[in-house]
Design a protein around this motif. Structure first.
Motif, mmCIF file in Angstrom:
data_model
loop_
_atom_site.group_PDB
_atom_site.id
_atom_site.type_symbol
_atom_site.label_atom_id
_atom_site.label_comp_id
_atom_site.label_asym_id
_atom_site.label_seq_id
_atom_site.Cartn_x
_atom_site.Cartn_y
_atom_site.Cartn_z
ATOM 1 N N GLU A 1 3.823 5.960 -5.379
ATOM 2 C CA GLU A 1 3.459 6.203 -6.900
ATOM 3 C C GLU A 1 2.243 7.042 -7.253
ATOM 4 O OE1 GLU A 1 3.460 2.089 -8.023
ATOM 5 O OE2 GLU A 1 5.393 1.887 -7.838
ATOM 6 N N LYS B 1 3.880 1.543 -1.198
ATOM 7 C CA LYS B 1 4.324 1.720 -2.825
ATOM 8 C C LYS B 1 3.347 2.350 -3.635
ATOM 9 C CE LYS B 1 6.566 -1.094 -6.073
ATOM 10 N NZ LYS B 1 5.715 -1.511 -6.942
ATOM 11 N N GLU B 2 2.043 1.895 -3.548
ATOM 12 C CA GLU B 2 0.921 2.551 -4.128
ATOM 13 C C GLU B 2 0.868 4.144 -3.932
ATOM 14 O OE1 GLU B 2 -0.735 1.192 -6.613
ATOM 15 O OE2 GLU B 2 -0.146 -0.842 -6.428
ATOM 16 N N LEU C 1 -5.083 3.631 -6.714
ATOM 17 C CA LEU C 1 -5.271 2.820 -5.506
ATOM 18 C C LEU C 1 -4.494 3.504 -4.425
ATOM 19 C CD1 LEU C 1 -6.144 0.452 -3.769
ATOM 20 C CD2 LEU C 1 -3.701 -0.645 -4.474
ATOM 21 N N GLY C 2 -3.615 3.943 -4.463
ATOM 22 C CA GLY C 2 -2.538 4.889 -3.463
ATOM 23 C C GLY C 2 -3.521 6.092 -2.953
ATOM 24 N N ILE D 1 -6.271 -7.177 -3.776
ATOM 25 C CA ILE D 1 -4.984 -7.110 -3.872
ATOM 26 C C ILE D 1 -3.861 -8.191 -3.432
ATOM 27 C CG2 ILE D 1 -2.929 -5.416 -3.179
ATOM 28 C CD1 ILE D 1 -4.799 -3.122 -2.598
ATOM 29 N N SER E 1 -0.652 6.311 -7.423
ATOM 30 C CA SER E 1 -1.568 5.387 -8.221
ATOM 31 C C SER E 1 -3.043 5.785 -7.802
ATOM 32 C CB SER E 1 -1.185 4.064 -8.086
ATOM 33 O OG SER E 1 -1.574 3.691 -6.983
ATOM 34 N N LEU F 1 0.813 -1.122 -0.036
ATOM 35 C CA LEU F 1 0.003 0.013 -0.213
ATOM 36 C C LEU F 1 0.803 1.367 0.124
ATOM 37 C CD1 LEU F 1 -2.669 -1.136 2.422
ATOM 38 C CD2 LEU F 1 -3.050 -0.752 0.027
#
Ligand code: AP5
Ligand code: MG
Length: 191
Positions: A42, A38-39, A46-47, A68, A44, A36
């Motif tokens: 980034e 990492k998202e 999802l993030g 996920i 994203s 999570l």
């Protein structure tokens, strides 16, 4: 196959011990918290969706995280001696979904290792980490919320695995090496 769940309160050392276990036993490490973050880094879609939950110290909704995690298990279960799940399952609904998924893949959990650490020590470790981690949830108010959520929603997962005889608790106080020794002995007794 060695499929381990490492469980415990925030700051109990799940991530630290997972790194050592992965190296010694050649397992794949799946940390839902790391996935999570990492998202989020980034930025994203999802993030952005999960950021508000994480920064408040709340759990991300079950349906989101189950999707996920299950995708990652399917992709990563091959070419290793097994997996170590860190930070999942965190609710009984997640545990039930995991069991269904593993059955379909003809796999099973070998053991759930519950790392037990005194509450004062947990807070001390997380406050200290917060000085350098940049984690949005490493501040006192949010740490307290994470501990509440742990007791209410995650501890019942232990009962789920006690019922199937797969639950083992480990004293998580002491040095990293001492705790790793205890965990290694448990894993060796399960192989
Ligand atoms: P997650 O990333 O899983 O965080 P957590 O469970 O709160 O645990 P931490 O990662 O903070 O601690 P840890 O047990 O890994 O300890 P560590 O080894 O780092 O989840 C974060 C958030 O993501 C959740 O709140 C939720 O919002 C969301 N999320 C994640 N999974 C989810 C799921 N399945 N469902 C829904 N939402 C989900 O150690 C901590 C510190 O102590 C480190 O600085 C370390 O160096 C130090 N340390 C370790 N061992 C020792 C020792 N023996 N002595 C002294 N210091 C030590
Ligand atoms: Mg962690």
């Amino acid at each position: 196959m060695l499929n381990i769940i490492i469980s415990g309160a925030p700051g109990s050392g799940k991530g630290t011990q997972s790194d050592l276990i992965v190296e010694k036993y050649t397992l794949k490490h799946l940390s839902t918290g790391d996935l999570l973050r990492k998202e989020m880094a980034e930025k994203s879609e999802l993030g952005q969706m999960v950021e508000s939950y994480i920064s408040r110290g709340e759990l991300v909704p079950d349906n989101m995280i189950i999707d996920i995690l299950l995708k990652h298990i399917e992709n990563q279960a091959e070419d290793s001696n097994g997996i170590i799940l860190d930070g999942f399952p965190r609710t009984v609904a997640q545990a039930e979904a995991l069991e269904i998924m593993l059955k379909k893949l003809d796999k099973e959990i070998s053991v759930l290792i519950d790392v037990k650490v005194d509450e004062n020590e947990l807070i001390k470790r997380l406050i200290m980490r917060g000085q350098t981690s940049g984690r949005c949830d490493d501040k006192l108010e949010t740490i307290k919320k994470r501990l509440d959520v742990y007791h209410t929603l995650t501890e019942p997962v232990n009962e789920f695995y006690k019922n199937s005889g797969k639950y083992i608790s480990i004293d998580g106080m002491g040095t990293i090496a001492e705790i790793f020794d205890r965990i290694s002995q448990t894993i060796d007794s399960k192989r």
